[in-house]
Design an enzyme around this catalytic site. Structure first.
Site, short mmCIF file in Angstrom:
data_model
loop_
_atom_site.label_atom_id
_atom_site.label_comp_id
_atom_site.label_asym_id
_atom_site.label_seq_id
_atom_site.Cartn_x
_atom_site.Cartn_y
_atom_site.Cartn_z
N HIS A 1 41.37 42.74 40.03
CA HIS A 1 41.78 41.92 41.17
C HIS A 1 43.24 42.16 41.56
O HIS A 1 43.63 41.82 42.67
CB HIS A 1 41.57 40.44 40.85
CG HIS A 1 40.12 40.07 40.75
ND1 HIS A 1 39.45 39.41 41.75
CD2 HIS A 1 39.20 40.27 39.77
CE1 HIS A 1 38.18 39.22 41.40
NE2 HIS A 1 38.02 39.73 40.20
N ASP B 1 50.78 42.90 45.88
CA ASP B 1 49.61 42.02 45.70
C ASP B 1 48.35 42.86 45.77
O ASP B 1 48.25 43.77 46.61
CB ASP B 1 49.57 40.94 46.79
CG ASP B 1 49.26 39.56 46.23
OD1 ASP B 1 48.61 39.49 45.17
OD2 ASP B 1 49.67 38.57 46.85
#
Length: 474
Positions: free
Chosen positions: A155, A362
């Site tokens: 993730h 991110d």
């Protein structure tokens, strides 16, 4: 029909409404409902690790959770996962605190979890493992003769070889990752960074269909950008406002709102964001008294010094900015270090003129997608988005900025605040098309479909043995 077994560091049991609100939970539950199966992970509780697994069943899904001892929590979770892997994978080697005991604890817990899961796995199960806490988990399962299809989804970002291979156990981690049949990443850059890291350690052979061989192990890699539930976000964003929010909206009817929300973390670029807003006030004084920037950043991992430092830095910056630019009746920056209900945030998104999402690094950043999905399509706000968020690869109609360049961010904010309605509608519609096409259900369906197409390793091994035998006889 084969079951699906999902393994993640934390689970979202059916009685935990707060945990089940996140993107991972929505995708995992969708996949589990389709196939039936098991969600296995840590309960979030420390102590009493010898207790049997706690299981809860609802419909065709079973949740199985375990506790961690204080030592295992400290080594596996706090010291290695969050003080080594997290900063390194977010390109902050300066914050990595590697300790051999923590690495050994990380390995020990992954082995312990494999032991706990082993009795629950059935022959035809398909296993889907999630995130950086469980990099060596497939390797531990293979040692226990689990030949099922095992997929892994990361993730967070995967760093370039210059970063990853600085970690002392880099080779062990890479070889363990090759025990997965399918490795999924948020972006193509992450996928290539992983392969480059492997190639720096050993011979890597790549064939068609993104199939690879390294250390004698065969695996596939692919990109699966995670999505959201846009219709559910829109539903939460519309409807009557709570009284306090309705009052606030009325008070701010002549003020344009810039809004940001994320947990307090050094990867999110919050100090840089505050300073970019300060540059906006400095270079575009026409906005004084007419805008307000609200930053919500609840504390996470508050016991870690790096997180304490960033909190103090933000408090000082907010005080300086408000002290210099504030006026009687106007406070330019509101910094709230507290948690707010997710459904309330969706309503705040809808009434914000600018969504400011500028992480330094991110994996995806679902807040960016949620902000867009929460907008009124007839009068949408503008998304200002960091080029270093995975979402920037999809939401190309956002105003893409370099978060390290405060002048660039300030100029984008100025442009967003002055953007004509027609341009806002056009940009929003383009982003919504992408968000709908690649929603959370598409993400999980595509991953599971690809994983099921890979032959289980037991069958693959038998086929290789037959080919080798035939070649010898020929």
């Amino acid at each position: 029909m084969s079951r699906l077994v999902v393994v993640s560091n934390r689970i979202a049991p059916p009685d935990d409404k707060k945990a089940s609100a996140g993107g991972l939970a929505v995708g995992v539950l969708g996949a589990l409902k389709a196939a039936g199966g098991l969600w296995f992970g840590w309960s979030g509780e420390v102590g009493n690790e010898d207790q049997p697994l706690k299981t809860v069943s609802k419909g065709n899904i079973t949740w199985a959770s375990f506790n961690l001892s204080e030592q295992d929590y400290e080594h596996y979770y706090s010291q290695f996962s969050n003080a080594v892997l997290w900063p390194a994978f977010h390109y902050r080697l300066d914050l990595v605190n590697f300790q051999r005991e923590a690495w050994e604890g990380y390995q020990r817990v992954n082995a312990l979890l494999a032991d706990k899961l082993l009795p629950l796995v059935e022959k035809d199960d398909v296993l889907w493992i999630h995130d950086y806490h469980l990099l060596p988990f497939a390797s531990e399962l293979r040692k226990r003769n689990i030949h099922n299809q095992i997929g892994f989804f990361l993730h967070i970002p995967f760093p370039t070889p210059e970063i990853f291979n600085a970690l002392p156990p880099n080779a062990e981690l890479l070889e363990a990752l090759c025990d997965y049949d399918l490795l999924g990443f948020q972006t193509e850059n992450d996928r290539l960074a992983f392969l480059d890291s492997v190639a720096a350690q050993t011979r890597l052979t790549t064939r068609e269909n993104k199939s690879h061989t390294a250390w004698g192990k065969h695996f596939r890699t692919e990109v699966y950008p995670i999505g959201i539930e846009p219709d559910e976000i829109a539903r939460q964003a519309t409807g009557p406002l709570p009284p306090k929010l309705a009052q606030l909206k009325s008070e701010l009817k002549n003020v344009k709102n810039i809004f940001s929300v994320e947990r307090l973390d050094y990867s999110k670029g919050l100090p840089e964001r505050f300073m970019a807003y300060e540059t906006l006030l400095e270079k575009f004084p026409e906005h004084h008294g007419k805008i307000r920037y609200t930053q919500i950043a609840p504390t996470s991992r508050g016991e870690v010094q790096a997180y304490q430092d960033i909190r103090h830095q933000l408090e000082n910056l907010a005080g300086r900015i408000n002290g210099q630019y504030g006026q009687l009746g106007w406070t330019p920056l509101y910094y709230l270090n507290q948690h707010f209900d997710r459904k309330l945030l969706m309503k705040v998104f809808r009434y914000s003129d600018v969504g400011l999402v500028t992480p330094l690094r991110d994996g995806m950043n679902l807040v960016a997608k949620e902000y867009v999905a929460a907008q009124d399509p007839e009068n949408p706000g503008v998304l200002v988005l960091s080029q270093f968020a995975g979402a920037a690869n999809e939401l190309t109609s956002a105003l893409i900025v370099n978060p390290y360049d405060r002048d660039d961010v300030a100029a984008a904010l100025h442009r967003a605040l002055n953007m004509p309605l027609a341009e806002r509608i056009s940009r929003h519609a383009e982003m919504m098309d992408v968000i709908r096409d690649n929603d959370i259900n598409h993400w999980q369906e595509r991953f599971i479909r690809d994983l099921k197409q890979i032959a289980p390793r037991s069958e693959e091994s038998q086929l290789q043995h037959k080919v080798a035998t035939f070649q010898k006889l020929a």
